[in-house]
Write a protein that holds these residues in place. Structure first.
Motif, PDB file in Angstrom:
ATOM      1  N   PHE A   1       0.815  -1.204   0.000  1.00  0.00           N
ATOM      2  CA  PHE A   1       0.000   0.000   0.000  1.00  0.00           C
ATOM      3  C   PHE A   1       0.856   1.264   0.000  1.00  0.00           C
ATOM      4  O   PHE A   1       0.457   2.278  -0.571  1.00  0.00           O
ATOM      5  N   ALA A   2       2.021   1.216   0.622  1.00  0.00           N
ATOM      6  CA  ALA A   2       2.898   2.392   0.620  1.00  0.00           C
ATOM      7  C   ALA A   2       3.355   2.692  -0.807  1.00  0.00           C
ATOM      8  O   ALA A   2       3.385   3.852  -1.231  1.00  0.00           O
TER       9      ALA A   2
ATOM     10  N   ARG B   1       1.785   1.859  -3.573  1.00  0.00           N
ATOM     11  CA  ARG B   1       0.617   2.331  -4.318  1.00  0.00           C
ATOM     12  C   ARG B   1       0.297   3.783  -3.959  1.00  0.00           C
ATOM     13  O   ARG B   1       0.010   4.602  -4.832  1.00  0.00           O
ATOM     14  N   ASP B   2       0.346   4.090  -2.660  1.00  0.00           N
ATOM     15  CA  ASP B   2       0.055   5.453  -2.218  1.00  0.00           C
ATOM     16  C   ASP B   2       1.078   6.440  -2.770  1.00  0.00           C
ATOM     17  O   ASP B   2       0.728   7.558  -3.150  1.00  0.00           O
TER      18      ASP B   2
ATOM     19  N   ILE C   1       0.174   7.057  -6.378  1.00  0.00           N
ATOM     20  CA  ILE C   1      -1.011   7.915  -6.477  1.00  0.00           C
ATOM     21  C   ILE C   1      -0.630   9.371  -6.197  1.00  0.00           C
ATOM     22  O   ILE C   1      -1.055  10.281  -6.911  1.00  0.00           O
ATOM     23  N   ALA C   2       0.201   9.592  -5.170  1.00  0.00           N
ATOM     24  CA  ALA C   2       0.625  10.958  -4.842  1.00  0.00           C
ATOM     25  C   ALA C   2       1.427  11.558  -5.988  1.00  0.00           C
ATOM     26  O   ALA C   2       1.241  12.728  -6.345  1.00  0.00           O
TER      27      ALA C   2
END
Length: 100
Positions: free
Chosen positions: A33-34, A36-37, A40-41
């Motif tokens: 998730f890190a 992916r995040d 996204i950022a």
């Protein structure tokens, strides 16, 4: 009593294994998730910069003032009494110095 200790030991091993597996799963998910995040950022930041208008071109340089017209304007100010003879002479010298 040995059966009771064996049951307690087995429970402790099972609980310890479950805790270790759970921790590993949580770490993997956090890493996933890190990443992916972060992507996204980065995508949002790029989209923000893509929406910003391009920098405006600098305004065109003002055309060089015509020294003859400047001298005429200066003479008019002197004739109106706005400038003294000394001020007129100083400004006239500046205009003539900038042309030559």
């Amino acid at each position: 009593m040995p059966g009771l200790l064996r049951g307690v030991a087995r429970t402790a091993v099972v609980a310890g294994t479950a805790t270790a597996v759970s921790g590993r799963v949580q770490r993997r998910q956090a890493e996933k998730f890190a990443g992916r995040d972060a992507q996204i950022a980065a995508d949002r930041e790029q989209a923000y910069y893509d929406q910003q208008p391009a920098a405006a071109p600098p305004p065109p340089a003002a055309p060089a003032a015509d020294p003859i017209q400047q001298l005429k304007d200066l003479a008019d100010l002197k004739a109106q009494g706005v400038l003294t003879e000394e001020e007129f002479a100083a400004q006239k010298a500046k205009i003539l110095a900038s042309t030559g």
